[in-house]
Motif scaffolding. Sequence first.
Motif, mmCIF file in Angstrom:
data_model
loop_
_atom_site.group_PDB
_atom_site.id
_atom_site.type_symbol
_atom_site.label_atom_id
_atom_site.label_comp_id
_atom_site.label_asym_id
_atom_site.label_seq_id
_atom_site.Cartn_x
_atom_site.Cartn_y
_atom_site.Cartn_z
ATOM 1 N N VAL A 86 79.158 53.191 16.599
ATOM 2 C CA VAL A 86 80.424 52.709 16.037
ATOM 3 C C VAL A 86 81.591 53.139 16.918
ATOM 4 C CG1 VAL A 86 82.023 52.890 14.072
ATOM 5 C CG2 VAL A 86 79.570 52.524 13.676
ATOM 6 N N PHE A 87 81.570 54.368 17.407
ATOM 7 C CA PHE A 87 82.621 54.841 18.313
ATOM 8 C C PHE A 87 82.729 53.901 19.511
ATOM 9 C CE2 PHE A 87 84.334 57.227 21.849
ATOM 10 C CZ PHE A 87 85.347 57.995 21.279
ATOM 11 N N ARG A 88 81.570 53.538 20.085
ATOM 12 C CA ARG A 88 81.579 52.651 21.259
ATOM 13 C C ARG A 88 82.100 51.265 20.909
ATOM 14 N NH1 ARG A 88 76.030 53.511 21.917
ATOM 15 N NH2 ARG A 88 75.875 51.394 22.707
ATOM 16 N N GLN A 89 81.797 50.762 19.716
ATOM 17 C CA GLN A 89 82.320 49.452 19.312
ATOM 18 C C GLN A 89 83.839 49.501 19.171
ATOM 19 O OE1 GLN A 89 79.975 47.034 19.451
ATOM 20 N NE2 GLN A 89 78.775 48.842 19.936
ATOM 21 N N ARG A 90 84.322 50.568 18.552
ATOM 22 C CA ARG A 90 85.769 50.707 18.375
ATOM 23 C C ARG A 90 86.462 50.928 19.717
ATOM 24 N NH1 ARG A 90 86.124 54.088 12.666
ATOM 25 N NH2 ARG A 90 85.247 52.407 11.399
ATOM 26 N N TRP A 91 85.812 51.650 20.630
ATOM 27 C CA TRP A 91 86.350 51.832 21.979
ATOM 28 C C TRP A 91 86.533 50.461 22.637
ATOM 29 C CZ3 TRP A 91 87.354 56.295 24.994
ATOM 30 C CH2 TRP A 91 87.576 56.052 26.354
ATOM 31 N N ARG A 92 85.501 49.634 22.588
ATOM 32 C CA ARG A 92 85.550 48.303 23.191
ATOM 33 C C ARG A 92 86.671 47.468 22.568
ATOM 34 N NH1 ARG A 92 80.762 46.045 21.832
ATOM 35 N NH2 ARG A 92 79.716 47.139 23.510
ATOM 36 N N GLN A 93 86.807 47.539 21.246
ATOM 37 C CA GLN A 93 87.866 46.770 20.590
ATOM 38 C C GLN A 93 89.245 47.235 21.037
ATOM 39 O OE1 GLN A 93 86.698 47.374 16.462
ATOM 40 N NE2 GLN A 93 86.086 45.233 16.324
ATOM 41 N N HIS A 94 89.418 48.543 21.208
ATOM 42 C CA HIS A 94 90.741 49.058 21.563
ATOM 43 C C HIS A 94 91.045 48.911 23.049
ATOM 44 C CE1 HIS A 94 94.406 51.347 21.192
ATOM 45 N NE2 HIS A 94 94.058 51.954 22.304
ATOM 46 N N PHE A 95 90.097 49.309 23.901
ATOM 47 C CA PHE A 95 90.351 49.352 25.339
ATOM 48 C C PHE A 95 89.875 48.112 26.095
ATOM 49 C CE2 PHE A 95 90.134 54.022 24.420
ATOM 50 C CZ PHE A 95 91.452 54.313 24.734
#
Length: 105
Positions: A86-95
Amino acid sequence: MNFADPSEALALASEFRRAPFGHHSPNLQKLLRMFRSVPIAGKHALLAIRPNRSWMLVTLTGIPGRPITRHEDIIFDDLAEAEWYVFRQRWRQHFGTDLPDGDEA
């Protein structure tokens, strides 16, 4: 810390990967708050499908009464791995970039 630049946040991703639960540094806390404060629509989350044993990735709609999207092909038996996903998914969405998939960011 400038979270507009993913290179400045990479060390924080490594910190989260090493210890997704418990105490986090102030900068990691800021990054997590930023990830968690985005609008609900399209946000990734985890659904416990077997309490304390198994979790499924879901996507929230942000629309009251509209069901979540269940990703039945993305199931975890390890909560730390699920949180990292989930952290990686949110990272992708933000950055707009991906984090490494291995043990360290």
